[in-house]
Design a protein around this motif. Structure first.
Motif, PDB file in Angstrom:
ATOM      1  N   ASN A 460       0.815  -1.208   0.000  1.00  0.00           N
ATOM      2  CA  ASN A 460       0.000   0.000   0.000  1.00  0.00           C
ATOM      3  C   ASN A 460       0.856   1.270   0.000  1.00  0.00           C
ATOM      4  OD1 ASN A 460      -2.396  -1.428   0.017  1.00  0.00           O
ATOM      5  ND2 ASN A 460      -2.489  -1.526   2.256  1.00  0.00           N
ATOM      6  N   HIS A 461       0.541   2.189  -0.885  1.00  0.00           N
ATOM      7  CA  HIS A 461       1.170   3.513  -0.982  1.00  0.00           C
ATOM      8  C   HIS A 461       2.589   3.492  -1.548  1.00  0.00           C
ATOM      9  CE1 HIS A 461      -2.264   4.661   1.381  1.00  0.00           C
ATOM     10  NE2 HIS A 461      -1.841   4.007   2.451  1.00  0.00           N
ATOM     11  N   PHE A 462       3.131   2.297  -1.827  1.00  0.00           N
ATOM     12  CA  PHE A 462       4.515   2.236  -2.313  1.00  0.00           C
ATOM     13  C   PHE A 462       4.673   2.989  -3.629  1.00  0.00           C
ATOM     14  CE2 PHE A 462       7.927  -0.064  -4.703  1.00  0.00           C
ATOM     15  CZ  PHE A 462       8.999   0.314  -3.905  1.00  0.00           C
ATOM     16  N   VAL A 463       3.820   2.711  -4.597  1.00  0.00           N
ATOM     17  CA  VAL A 463       3.930   3.375  -5.902  1.00  0.00           C
ATOM     18  C   VAL A 463       3.754   4.885  -5.748  1.00  0.00           C
ATOM     19  CG1 VAL A 463       2.844   3.655  -8.168  1.00  0.00           C
ATOM     20  CG2 VAL A 463       3.266   1.361  -7.256  1.00  0.00           C
ATOM     21  N   ASP A 464       2.796   5.292  -4.920  1.00  0.00           N
ATOM     22  CA  ASP A 464       2.579   6.731  -4.698  1.00  0.00           C
ATOM     23  C   ASP A 464       3.841   7.401  -4.150  1.00  0.00           C
ATOM     24  OD1 ASP A 464      -0.049   6.457  -5.491  1.00  0.00           O
ATOM     25  OD2 ASP A 464      -0.804   6.206  -3.452  1.00  0.00           O
ATOM     26  N   MET A 465       4.466   6.770  -3.168  1.00  0.00           N
ATOM     27  CA  MET A 465       5.650   7.359  -2.526  1.00  0.00           C
ATOM     28  C   MET A 465       6.834   7.415  -3.488  1.00  0.00           C
ATOM     29  SD  MET A 465       5.210   5.524   1.214  1.00  0.00           S
ATOM     30  CE  MET A 465       6.760   6.125   1.894  1.00  0.00           C
ATOM     31  N   VAL A 466       7.019   6.355  -4.266  1.00  0.00           N
ATOM     32  CA  VAL A 466       8.119   6.341  -5.244  1.00  0.00           C
ATOM     33  C   VAL A 466       7.894   7.417  -6.298  1.00  0.00           C
ATOM     34  CG1 VAL A 466       9.319   4.993  -7.009  1.00  0.00           C
ATOM     35  CG2 VAL A 466       8.648   3.903  -4.863  1.00  0.00           C
ATOM     36  N   CYS A 467       6.653   7.547  -6.768  1.00  0.00           N
ATOM     37  CA  CYS A 467       6.349   8.574  -7.776  1.00  0.00           C
ATOM     38  C   CYS A 467       6.637   9.972  -7.235  1.00  0.00           C
ATOM     39  CB  CYS A 467       4.883   8.481  -8.202  1.00  0.00           C
ATOM     40  SG  CYS A 467       4.508   7.065  -9.256  1.00  0.00           S
ATOM     41  N   GLU A 468       6.240  10.218  -5.987  1.00  0.00           N
ATOM     42  CA  GLU A 468       6.477  11.534  -5.386  1.00  0.00           C
ATOM     43  C   GLU A 468       7.969  11.835  -5.306  1.00  0.00           C
ATOM     44  OE1 GLU A 468       5.518  13.964  -1.219  1.00  0.00           O
ATOM     45  OE2 GLU A 468       4.532  12.046  -1.633  1.00  0.00           O
ATOM     46  N   ASP A 469       8.752  10.855  -4.855  1.00  0.00           N
ATOM     47  CA  ASP A 469      10.202  11.055  -4.755  1.00  0.00           C
ATOM     48  C   ASP A 469      10.830  11.256  -6.134  1.00  0.00           C
ATOM     49  OD1 ASP A 469      10.287  10.863  -1.988  1.00  0.00           O
ATOM     50  OD2 ASP A 469      10.680   8.704  -1.986  1.00  0.00           O
ATOM     51  N   LEU A 470      10.427  10.423  -7.087  1.00  0.00           N
ATOM     52  CA  LEU A 470      11.032  10.488  -8.411  1.00  0.00           C
ATOM     53  C   LEU A 470      10.675  11.800  -9.114  1.00  0.00           C
ATOM     54  CD1 LEU A 470      12.840   8.829 -10.275  1.00  0.00           C
ATOM     55  CD2 LEU A 470      10.800   7.735 -11.213  1.00  0.00           C
ATOM     56  N   ASP A 471       9.434  12.243  -8.970  1.00  0.00           N
ATOM     57  CA  ASP A 471       9.056  13.534  -9.559  1.00  0.00           C
ATOM     58  C   ASP A 471       9.844  14.686  -8.943  1.00  0.00           C
ATOM     59  OD1 ASP A 471       7.246  12.755 -11.503  1.00  0.00           O
ATOM     60  OD2 ASP A 471       5.521  12.778 -10.142  1.00  0.00           O
ATOM     61  N   SER A 472      10.072  14.605  -7.646  1.00  0.00           N
ATOM     62  CA  SER A 472      10.867  15.639  -6.983  1.00  0.00           C
ATOM     63  C   SER A 472      12.301  15.647  -7.494  1.00  0.00           C
ATOM     64  CB  SER A 472      10.851  15.431  -5.470  1.00  0.00           C
ATOM     65  OG  SER A 472      11.696  16.356  -4.826  1.00  0.00           O
ATOM     66  N   MET A 473      12.862  14.464  -7.700  1.00  0.00           N
ATOM     67  CA  MET A 473      14.232  14.382  -8.223  1.00  0.00           C
ATOM     68  C   MET A 473      14.316  15.010  -9.611  1.00  0.00           C
ATOM     69  SD  MET A 473      15.110  10.467  -7.090  1.00  0.00           S
ATOM     70  CE  MET A 473      14.767   9.916  -5.421  1.00  0.00           C
TER      71      MET A 473
END
Length: 489
Positions: A460-473
């Motif tokens: 749960n929420h793994f894809v959301d968290m990775v997307c948020e981090d990757l977009d920030s990068m």
């Protein structure tokens, strides 16, 4: 300048150890420990080194009467530590090919009690084409089988003449794997049930875990070090002060091999797995979870990471908040090990390149990070923030559509770097990392069961968290993303 053997001599002792392998690691780890144990009066035995490969000779050893220096350099308790020790525990150094008769004579030596080996991870292998008649057989397990058979025949199956076998090859359950290979050769070569029974009942195959960085002959600094030592040493062997040898066996061998009584970091146990897990999760996990982000922040070697406040804070969060709590050993043991790891990373004598650590990062994340991730998730029912960030950092590091000559070509602020991994991994990134929207890219990567052995999107929420981090990068850069991440915590 005089040679080392003109200034130092060896005290004659009985040969207790036959060592398959003449390389830097064994000389700077096993032979060093035995030398200390001899000095402390708890072992009193010598080593016969056997070169297991057909190429090369042992002339450097013979020229120095098998005497050499181990120079341990690094940090200990926050201070620079340098120890130069002249090793006199090696009595013989022979080739299993060029000195075959002398090598086999060691099997008939009643004082021998131990076999140590480091023939690389590829050395413990069964090859059905290997032959008993060869002098010696091709594979290390084949050589060991014939060596043990010679001993069995010489002493007529005497139970007291079995050996304690200590492979240090970097594969899990190395002792079990080696014994399996030996027993296959017993069957293949029709060496008999009595011999097989003697192997199983009177020889102890230990599985071991070893840990020390041994950097070997310091080509660029050898002349300077020898000048400081006051003698010439063509076998000079350098390494770090830290060491650990965990020995797992069904029977207690600590009285026969009492290196711990000489103050050596040797642990005898009936289960090495918690210690292996500690090393993989803390030491290897700290590398895998931080170096890719650190490289994209402009760092090139591990020591730079330790001296950068932001990278250091990121590592602290990962190691002490998310990794250490999952290690199945007493908390203080895990903390002490983590602190020792930090000293090792900050070794002023070792320039450990981040790009060398980046090799095969996808399989490393699976082996070194995913088990910790899953334990933390099971406890908290949400993905651990910093380990999840490391997944996004891996994706950022691997982002490229340029696949050239078997490597992906990445870009760090206009600077080219090479990404090396399994071809399927590189092809995936070349096809997806630039062309797909973030969520589609992350979902495809996280759900690829060939890479992970499972579908990571189920957390749960793994894809959301990775997307948020990757977009920030992508938008703000790696440094700003890490700053925001550690500030939130």
């Amino acid at each position: 300048m005089k040679k080392i053997n003109e200034l130092y001599t060896r005290k004659p002792r009985i040969i207790k150890v036959v060592q398959f392998g003449e390389g830097n690691f064994l000389r700077g780890f096993v032979d060093y420990m035995i030398d200390v144990a001899n000095e402390k009066g708890v072992f009193d035995g010598d080593i016969a080194i056997v070169k297991p490969r057909p190429f090369g000779d042992m002339e450097r050893f013979h020229a120095q009467n098998n005497i050499y220096t181990v120079s341990l350099r690094g940090k200990r308790n926050g201070k620079i530590y340098v120890e130069n020790r002249v090793i006199t525990s090696v009595q013989k150094a022979i080739s299993s090919y060029n000195d075959y008769e002398e090598y086999m004579a060691l099997a008939r030596l009643d004082t021998v009690q131990f076999v140590v080996s480091n023939t690389t991870e590829a050395g413990i292998v069964f090859d059905a084409d290997d032959k008993f008649e060869l002098t010696p057989p091709n594979t290390y397990p084949g050589k060991l089988t014939k060596f043990l058979y010679e001993r069995f025949k010489t002493f007529h199956g005497d139970p007291s003449k079995g050996l304690i076998i200590l492979p240090v090859e970097l594969i899990e359950d190395n002792g079990i794997r080696l014994k399996e290979c030996v027993l296959k050769y017993v069957d293949l070569w029709n060496l008999g049930e009595e011999f097989k029974k003697w192997i199983c009942e009177n020889n102890i195959f230990c599985s071991t875990l070893v840990d020390r960085i041994v950097t070997g002959y310091p080509q660029n600094q050898a002349a300077e070090i020898c000048e400081q030592l006051g003698y010439e040493d063509q076998l000079l062997d350098t390494g770090e002060p830290f060491a650990l040898w965990v020995i797992e066996s069904d029977k207690d061998i600590s009285e026969k091999f009492p290196l711990d009584k000489a103050g050596m970091p040797v642990i005898f146990t009936d289960n090495q797995k918690p210690y292996r897990e500690r090393k993989v999760r803390i030491l290897n996990g700290a590398h895998t979870s931080t170096v890719l982000a650190a490289y994209l922040m402009g760092k090139n070697i591990v020591r730079e990471c330790m001296n950068d406040a932001l990278v250091r804070k990121l590592m602290d969060k990962i190691v002490f908040d998310e990794i250490v709590p999952t290690v199945k050993l007493p908390w203080q043991e895990a903390i002490d090990f983590a602190k020792a790891v930090y000293e090792r990373f900050d070794n002023p004598f070792v320039d450990h390149a981040l790009l060398s650590i980046s090799l095969n990062s996808v399989s490393k994340w699976k082996a070194r990070i995913l088990p910790t991730f899953k334990d933390d998730y099971a406890k908290n029912q949400t993905p651990p923030k910093f380990l999840t960030f490391s997944f996004a950092a891996l994706m950022a590091f691997y982002t490229s559509d340029k696949l050239e000559n078997g490597v992906l070509v990445g870009d760090r602020n206009g600077e080219r770097y090479e990404i090396k991994d399994d071809r399927k991994v590189l092809e995936f990134f070349a096809a997806n990392s630039k062309s797909k929207p973030t969520r589609e890219f992350v979902t495809a990567f996280a759900s690829n069961t060939d890479f992970w052995g499972e579908d990571l999107t189920k957390y749960n929420h793994f894809v959301d968290m990775v997307c948020e981090d990757l977009d920030s990068m992508k938008k703000n850069g790696m440094k700003a993303t890490v700053e925001a991440l550690v500030k939130e915590s």
